[in-house]
Design a protein around this motif. Structure first.
Motif, mmCIF file in Angstrom:
data_model
loop_
_atom_site.group_PDB
_atom_site.id
_atom_site.type_symbol
_atom_site.label_atom_id
_atom_site.label_comp_id
_atom_site.label_asym_id
_atom_site.label_seq_id
_atom_site.Cartn_x
_atom_site.Cartn_y
_atom_site.Cartn_z
ATOM 1 N N ARG A 192 -89.542 -42.344 -19.583
ATOM 2 C CA ARG A 192 -89.334 -41.822 -20.928
ATOM 3 C C ARG A 192 -90.672 -41.582 -21.629
ATOM 4 O O ARG A 192 -90.869 -40.548 -22.294
ATOM 5 C CB ARG A 192 -88.491 -42.808 -21.732
ATOM 6 C CG ARG A 192 -88.048 -42.268 -23.099
ATOM 7 C CD ARG A 192 -87.193 -43.294 -23.817
ATOM 8 N NE ARG A 192 -86.040 -43.676 -23.007
ATOM 9 C CZ ARG A 192 -85.249 -44.703 -23.285
ATOM 10 N NH1 ARG A 192 -85.494 -45.464 -24.335
ATOM 11 N NH2 ARG A 192 -84.212 -44.962 -22.506
ATOM 12 N N ASP A 193 -91.588 -42.538 -21.473
ATOM 13 C CA ASP A 193 -92.925 -42.360 -22.068
ATOM 14 C C ASP A 193 -93.626 -41.143 -21.467
ATOM 15 O O ASP A 193 -94.281 -40.363 -22.194
ATOM 16 C CB ASP A 193 -93.781 -43.610 -21.824
ATOM 17 C CG ASP A 193 -93.295 -44.804 -22.634
ATOM 18 O OD1 ASP A 193 -92.546 -44.597 -23.612
ATOM 19 O OD2 ASP A 193 -93.665 -45.940 -22.281
ATOM 20 N N HIS A 194 -93.499 -40.981 -20.154
ATOM 21 C CA HIS A 194 -94.115 -39.833 -19.489
ATOM 22 C C HIS A 194 -93.526 -38.534 -20.006
ATOM 23 O O HIS A 194 -94.265 -37.560 -20.286
ATOM 24 C CB HIS A 194 -93.899 -39.948 -17.978
ATOM 25 C CG HIS A 194 -94.444 -38.791 -17.204
ATOM 26 N ND1 HIS A 194 -93.679 -37.694 -16.847
ATOM 27 C CD2 HIS A 194 -95.702 -38.531 -16.738
ATOM 28 C CE1 HIS A 194 -94.413 -36.831 -16.194
ATOM 29 N NE2 HIS A 194 -95.655 -37.321 -16.095
ATOM 30 N N GLN A 195 -92.206 -38.513 -20.153
ATOM 31 C CA GLN A 195 -91.559 -37.306 -20.660
ATOM 32 C C GLN A 195 -91.997 -37.007 -22.084
ATOM 33 O O GLN A 195 -92.212 -35.829 -22.460
ATOM 34 C CB GLN A 195 -90.040 -37.472 -20.594
ATOM 35 C CG GLN A 195 -89.260 -36.233 -21.028
ATOM 36 C CD GLN A 195 -89.577 -35.007 -20.178
ATOM 37 O OE1 GLN A 195 -89.801 -35.132 -18.975
ATOM 38 N NE2 GLN A 195 -89.603 -33.835 -20.798
ATOM 39 N N GLU A 196 -92.155 -38.047 -22.881
ATOM 40 C CA GLU A 196 -92.621 -37.858 -24.264
ATOM 41 C C GLU A 196 -94.043 -37.327 -24.291
ATOM 42 O O GLU A 196 -94.379 -36.472 -25.131
ATOM 43 C CB GLU A 196 -92.531 -39.186 -25.021
ATOM 44 C CG GLU A 196 -91.092 -39.611 -25.331
ATOM 45 C CD GLU A 196 -91.028 -40.958 -26.019
ATOM 46 O OE1 GLU A 196 -92.103 -41.597 -26.162
ATOM 47 O OE2 GLU A 196 -89.929 -41.393 -26.399
ATOM 48 N N ASP A 197 -94.886 -37.817 -23.365
ATOM 49 C CA ASP A 197 -96.270 -37.319 -23.297
ATOM 50 C C ASP A 197 -96.284 -35.843 -22.913
ATOM 51 O O ASP A 197 -97.039 -35.032 -23.485
ATOM 52 C CB ASP A 197 -97.076 -38.124 -22.270
ATOM 53 C CG ASP A 197 -97.360 -39.537 -22.741
ATOM 54 O OD1 ASP A 197 -97.316 -39.766 -23.977
ATOM 55 O OD2 ASP A 197 -97.619 -40.406 -21.891
#
Length: 246
Positions: free
Chosen positions: A62-67
């Motif tokens: 999720r963090d990667h997708q947000e980045d």
């Protein structure tokens, strides 16, 4: 450390040679029961640890997708600021154009920062995905082995009951073996023979006693005749003579 311990236990149990353990066990059924308990407890612990690992992986994704999404948004902002700067510059407003170019640069810097964060976290996500896949495979393998253990335990219990039943049947058949003098039937037959012999003995004894009684009667008859003849002699008469058939 707790997770590593659980995962190490999974590996140990998966490598365990169940047949060898059963062959060396004094009581295979107790060994199977213990293995079933160990596998059941380890599976429960492993499921909890794997669920936590998957949860952490999903957070990273999720963090990667947000980045990635943030980088795209900053790229769009940079593009919009750059176009605005070009329009102002064409209109002769260089001061405002420079401001929007500066905004475009700031947006591009933010875009690069978000892209770097996304790139940095990508290998970790890939590694964690591999770990989770291996853990899932290990967990599935443990569940399959647990089912094999349960089936093996059920098979041994069924074989034990069958052997017990066969022994009971064998003992029952042996107890009524006509040719076996030590069997229940043989002992009963011997008892009957003894009773028959006793009855025959009593009959023989009774018969011999009856003969003695008849002999005694003959003796009495002979003595009576002697007494009669003696009485005749005393009275002066001739003794009576018994008739003798020629």
């Amino acid at each position: 450390m707790a997770k590593q311990s659980i995962f190490g236990r999974i590996s140990t149990l998966m490598k365990a040679n169940i047949n060898a353990l059963l062959d060396s066990a004094e009581d295979p059924q107790k060994m199977l029961d213990q293995l079933v308990r160990d596998y059941t407890n380890s599976i429960a612990d492993a499921e909890s640890a794997i669920a936590e690992t998957i949860g952490n992986l999903r957070l990273l994704e999720r963090d990667h997708q947000e980045d990635v999404q943030a980088a795209a948004e900053w790229g769009n902002k940079a593009l919009a600021a750059s176009r605005k700067a070009d329009e102002l510059r064409k209109a002769g407003n260089t001061t405002d154009a420079d401001k929007f170019d500066n905004l475009a640069k700031i947006a591009l810097q933010r875009q690069i920062s978000e892209e770097n964060e996304a790139k940095a976290i990508a290998p970790t996500i890939a590694t964690q995905n591999e770990v989770v896949d291996k853990l899932k495979d290990g967990l599935n393998g443990m569940k399959q082995k647990l089912e094999q253990l349960k089936a093996k335990r059920a098979e041994l219990l069924a074989r034990a009951k069958t052997a017990e039943a066969q022994n009971k049947v064998h003992d029952a058949v042996k107890s009524i073996d006509v040719l076996d003098p030590t069997s229940e039937l043989g002992r009963f037959e011997d008892k009957v023979r003894r009773q028959e012999a006793l009855a025959a003995g009593k009959q023989e004894l009774a018969a011999s006693t009856l003969d003695a009684q008849f002999n005694a009667l003959e003796d009495v008859g002979e003595l009576t005749e002697v007494e009669a003849r003696l009485a005749a002699l005393k009275t002066g008469g001739a003794p009576a003579q018994a008739s003798i058939e020629q």
